[in-house]
Design an enzyme around this catalytic site. Structure first.
Site, short mmCIF file in Angstrom:
data_model
loop_
_atom_site.label_atom_id
_atom_site.label_comp_id
_atom_site.label_asym_id
_atom_site.label_seq_id
_atom_site.Cartn_x
_atom_site.Cartn_y
_atom_site.Cartn_z
N GLU A 2 0.83 -1.21 0.00
CA GLU A 2 0.00 0.00 0.00
C GLU A 2 0.87 1.26 0.00
O GLU A 2 0.61 2.20 -0.77
CB GLU A 2 -0.96 0.00 1.19
CG GLU A 2 -2.08 -1.02 1.01
CD GLU A 2 -3.26 -0.87 1.97
OE1 GLU A 2 -4.27 -1.53 1.74
OE2 GLU A 2 -3.18 -0.09 2.95
N ASP A 44 -6.64 -7.61 16.83
CA ASP A 44 -5.24 -7.99 16.53
C ASP A 44 -4.59 -8.76 17.67
O ASP A 44 -3.72 -9.60 17.43
CB ASP A 44 -4.39 -6.73 16.28
CG ASP A 44 -4.67 -6.11 14.92
OD1 ASP A 44 -5.65 -6.51 14.28
OD2 ASP A 44 -3.90 -5.21 14.52
N HIS A 67 -26.99 -1.89 -15.73
CA HIS A 67 -26.01 -1.56 -16.77
C HIS A 67 -25.95 -0.04 -16.91
O HIS A 67 -26.99 0.60 -16.86
CB HIS A 67 -26.46 -2.18 -18.09
CG HIS A 67 -25.56 -1.84 -19.23
ND1 HIS A 67 -24.30 -2.39 -19.36
CD2 HIS A 67 -25.73 -0.99 -20.29
CE1 HIS A 67 -23.73 -1.91 -20.46
NE2 HIS A 67 -24.57 -1.05 -21.03
P1 NAI Z 1 2.32 -8.96 6.45
O1 NAI Z 1 2.53 -10.10 7.35
O2 NAI Z 1 1.09 -8.89 5.62
O3 NAI Z 1 3.56 -8.84 5.44
C1 NAI Z 1 4.90 -8.76 5.85
C2 NAI Z 1 5.77 -9.33 4.75
O4 NAI Z 1 7.12 -9.09 5.07
C3 NAI Z 1 5.62 -10.83 4.59
O5 NAI Z 1 5.25 -11.13 3.26
C4 NAI Z 1 7.00 -11.37 4.96
O6 NAI Z 1 7.37 -12.50 4.22
C5 NAI Z 1 7.91 -10.18 4.65
N1 NAI Z 1 9.18 -10.18 5.41
C6 NAI Z 1 9.35 -10.39 6.73
N2 NAI Z 1 10.65 -10.26 7.07
C7 NAI Z 1 11.32 -9.93 5.93
C8 NAI Z 1 12.70 -9.64 5.62
N3 NAI Z 1 13.64 -9.64 6.57
N4 NAI Z 1 13.04 -9.37 4.34
C9 NAI Z 1 12.08 -9.35 3.37
N5 NAI Z 1 10.78 -9.62 3.61
C10 NAI Z 1 10.39 -9.89 4.87
O7 NAI Z 1 2.47 -7.66 7.37
P2 NAI Z 1 2.25 -6.13 7.08
O8 NAI Z 1 2.19 -5.84 5.63
O9 NAI Z 1 3.27 -5.45 7.90
O10 NAI Z 1 0.80 -5.87 7.68
C11 NAI Z 1 0.51 -6.18 9.06
C12 NAI Z 1 -0.95 -6.52 9.23
O11 NAI Z 1 -1.76 -5.38 9.03
C13 NAI Z 1 -1.41 -7.59 8.27
O12 NAI Z 1 -2.13 -8.57 8.95
C14 NAI Z 1 -2.30 -6.85 7.31
O13 NAI Z 1 -3.35 -7.65 6.81
C15 NAI Z 1 -2.82 -5.69 8.15
N6 NAI Z 1 -3.12 -4.56 7.27
C16 NAI Z 1 -4.27 -4.58 6.55
C17 NAI Z 1 -4.55 -3.58 5.66
C18 NAI Z 1 -5.80 -3.64 4.86
O14 NAI Z 1 -6.66 -4.41 5.18
N7 NAI Z 1 -5.92 -2.88 3.78
C19 NAI Z 1 -3.65 -2.43 5.49
C20 NAI Z 1 -2.45 -2.55 6.26
C21 NAI Z 1 -2.23 -3.57 7.13
#
Ligand code: NAI
Length: 469
Positions: free
Chosen positions: A189, A312, A442
Site C-alpha cells: 500500500e 489484533d 447496466h
Molecule cells: P504482512 O505479514 O502482511 O507482510 C509482511 C511481509 O514481510 C511478509 O510477506 C514477509 O514474508 C515479509 N518479510 C518479513 N521479514 C522480511 C525480511 N527480513 N526481508 C524481506 N521480507 C520480509 O504484514 P504487514 O504488511 O506489515 O501488515 C501487518 C498486518 O496489518 C497484516 O495482517 C495486514 O493484513 C494488516 N493490514 C491490513 C490492511 C488492509 O486491510 N488494507 C492495510 C495494512 C495492514
C-alpha cells in the site's frame, strides 16, 4: 443486575464492543492510553486511505491527457496533504469520543493492567495519564489492545531514515527513493502511494511472492502492472543489513541469484505486526498466550472464564473490520444474546488497481484436495470500467461441487466495494443458478461480477466462449 464490562483498548475492536454492550444496557468502562480509534483510525486504515486518495488524484492527473484534458503542471504540497489527512483523522476521533459520551461509556485515559481475575469479580488497575492509579471492577473484561509494528533483527535497522508505517504517514517530504522491506499489505500500500507521488519504490520480499495470502493468479496479473509503473519487486530476497552512507541508505539483500545492494533515501520496515500482549499481567492472571497472541476459544473467550480477547491481540485476523465484528459478537454473548458471528472476512488491499478477496484461494483448495471450478471476467470487457479508464484487471470466482461460490478474488477498480456482493452471496450460500436470475444494472462494474459467475457455466455474454459444443 446491571452487567459491568471493562474494555482494554479503544480501537475498532474495543470501542465497537463498548457501544454494542452499552446499547444492550451494560455499564462499560473503556481504558485507552492514546487517542480513541486505535491504530486503524489514527495511524492505519484511515490516514493511509486519505493518502491513497491523494495518490489516486495524482494518477488521474497523469492520465488526464488520455481523457482529452490538458493539465500544464501540478505540484504536491505536503503540508496541505498532511493537513487534510489529519483533519479526517481528527473528525473521526472526535466522532468516536462523542459516541462514547452519547452511550454513557466511561472512558479512562491511561494504561490498564489486569489486576485480579476471580470468577465473580475482575479488576483492572489503571495508571492514569496524570500518574494516579485507579482500580476498576467488572463482571467481564474484553482485551482489545491491538498490535504494533514488528521490527526484525536486521543489522542497521536503527539507522536514521529507517522508518515504520507509524512514521511514514507523517512524512514531511516526498522521498526520491524508498526501499520497502516486506511485500505484504502495508508494504504494497505504501509502495503504491509513494510510487504515485513520484518516489522510486523498490520492494524486497522474503517469500517467493508478494501478497502471499492473495490468490496466485491475482498476483501473477498484478506483477506486470507493477513493472509498468516502475515499481521494482525482488521476491525470494532477504534483507541482511542496512548501512548509512552519506545521505543514502544501502540495503544489502541476499537474493535468488546472490547478494546485491539497493539504495534508498528512506527504508520502510513493513515486515508484519505483533500483538500487544506485553505489560498486561497475562501470566499472573493465568491467561494463555503465544507469540501469535492471546489464545482464545472460537467464542474469543481466553483461558480465564469471562475474559475475552478480540482483534489484533488474538492474532486471528489483523483487520479492523474483523476486530469490530468480534467486538459486537462478544458484547452480545456477554449480554445473553446468542451471536455465532462469522469468520468469512473480506480482505481489501488499496493499491492501483485495488485487490479484494474473500473465501478460498485456488492454492488453498488444491492443498486441501477440494474439487472446485473457477471462472473469470476481465474488466477490459466491461463498459463502465473502460469509461472510467480502468479496464485493467479481473474478477475471478470459485465454486464448489454444490455450485456455491466459495471464493471471490478481484483485481480492478473499486474492488473493495465490489467484494461485498460476494460477502452477501457467500454468507447466504446462494447458488450460481440463483445469481443468474438477479438482474445487475447496466453499465456498472458489478456486471463484471455477474458475468464472472455466469462464466462458471460458460454462460457469460461478453466473453469469448472457452469451448464450443
Ligand atoms: P504482512 O505479514 O502482511 O507482510 C509482511 C511481509 O514481510 C511478509 O510477506 C514477509 O514474508 C515479509 N518479510 C518479513 N521479514 C522480511 C525480511 N527480513 N526481508 C524481506 N521480507 C520480509 O504484514 P504487514 O504488511 O506489515 O501488515 C501487518 C498486518 O496489518 C497484516 O495482517 C495486514 O493484513 C494488516 N493490514 C491490513 C490492511 C488492509 O486491510 N488494507 C492495510 C495494512 C495492514
Amino acid at each position: 443486575m446491571e452487567k459491568k464490562i471493562i474494555i482494554m483498548g479503544g480501537g475498532p475492536g474495543g470501542y465497537v464492543a463498548a457501544i454494542r454492550a452499552a446499547q444492550l444496557g451494560a455499564k462499560v468502562t473503556l481504558i485507552e492510553k492514546e487517542a480513541l480509534g486505535g491504530t486503524c483510525l489514527n495511524k492505519g486504515c484511515i490516514p493511509t486511505k486519505a493518502l491513497y486518495r491523494n495518490a489516486e488524484l495524482v494518477n488521474n492527473l497523469k492520465a488526464s491527457e488520455d481523457f482529452g484534458i490538458l493539465v500544464d503542471n501540478f505540484t504536491l504540497e505536503v503540508n496541505k496533504i498532511q493537513e487534510r489527512k489529519n483533519g479526517i483523522v481528527h473528525q473521526l476521533v472526535s466522532g468516536v469520543e462523542q459516541l462514547m459520551k452519547a452511550n454513557n461509556i466511561e472512558v479512562r485515559k491511561g494504561h490498564g493492567v489486569l489486576y485480579s481475575c476471580e470468577e465473580n469479580i475482575k479488576k483492572v488497575k489503571i495508571t492514569l495519564d496524570d500518574g494516579r492509579e485507579e482500580i476498576v471492577e467488572g463482571d467481564n473484561i474484553i482485551i482489545a489492545t491491538g498490535s504494533h509494528t514488528f521490527i526484525p533483527p536486521i543489522q542497521g535497522v536503527n539507522n536514521e531514515g529507517v522508518i515504520t508505517s507509524d512514521d511514514i504517514i507523517n512524512f514531511k517530504e516526498i522521498p526520491k527513493s524508498l526501499v520497502i522491506i516486506g511485500g505484504g499489505v502495508i508494504g504494497m500500500e505504501f509502495g503504491a502511494i509513494f510510487n504515485s507521488f513520484g518516489t522510486k519504490v523498490t520492494i524486497v520480499e522474503a517469500l517467493p511472492s508478494i501478497l502471499n495470502m492473495v490468490d496466485g493468479e491475482i498476483v501473477k496479473r498484478l506483477n506486470p502492472m507493477l513493472r509498468k509503473k516502475d515499481i521494482e519487486v525482488h521476491t525470494g530476497a532477504m534483507v541482511k543489513s542496512i548501512e548509512k552512507h552519506e545521505d543514502k541508505l544501502l540495503v544489502n539483500v541476499e537474493g535468488k541469484k546472490g547478494e546485491f545492494t539497493l539504495e534508498g533515501e528512506k527504508v520502510l520496515i513493513a515486515t508484519g505486526r505483533k500483538p500487544n500482549i506485553q505489560g498486561l499481567n497475562l501470566e499472573e492472571v493465568n491467561i494463555e498466550y503465544d507469540k501469535k497472541g492471546i489464545k482464545t476459544e472460537d467464542n474469543y473467550e481466553t483461558s480465564v472464564k469471562g475474559i475475552y480477547a478480540i482483534g489484533d491481540v488474538n492474532g486471528k485476523w489483523m483487520l479492523a473490520h474483523a476486530a469490530s465484528h468480534q467486538g459486537v459478537e462478544v458484547a452480545e454473548r456477554i449480554m445473553g444474546i446468542d451471536n455465532q458471528g462469522s469468520t468469512l472476512i473480506p480482505n481489501c488491499i488499496f493499491i492501483f488497481p485495488e485487490i479484494a478477496s474473500l473465501g478460498a484461494t485456488e492454492e488453498q483448495l488444491k492443498a486441501e484436495g477440494i474439487n472446485y471450478k473457477t471462472s473469470k471476467f476481465l474488466f477490459g470487457a466491461n463498459g463502465k470500467a473502460l469509461a472510467l479508464g480502468e479496464g485493467e484487471g479481473l474478477i475471478k470466482v470459485i465454486s464448489d461441487e454444490d455450485n456455491k461460490i466459495i471464493g471471490v478474488h478481484i483485481l480492478g477498480p473499486h474492488a473493495s466495494d465490489l467484494i461485498h456482493e460476494g460477502v452477501v452471496i457467500m454468507n447466504k450460500e446462494v447458488k450460481v443458478e440463483d445469481i443468474k436470475h438477479m438482474v445487475h444494472a447496466h453499465p456498472t462494474l458489478s456486471e463484471a461480477f455477474y458475468e464472472a459467475v455466469l462464466a462458471l457455466n460458460n454462460e457469460a455474454i461478453h466473453a469469448v466462449p472457452s469451448r464450443r459444443k
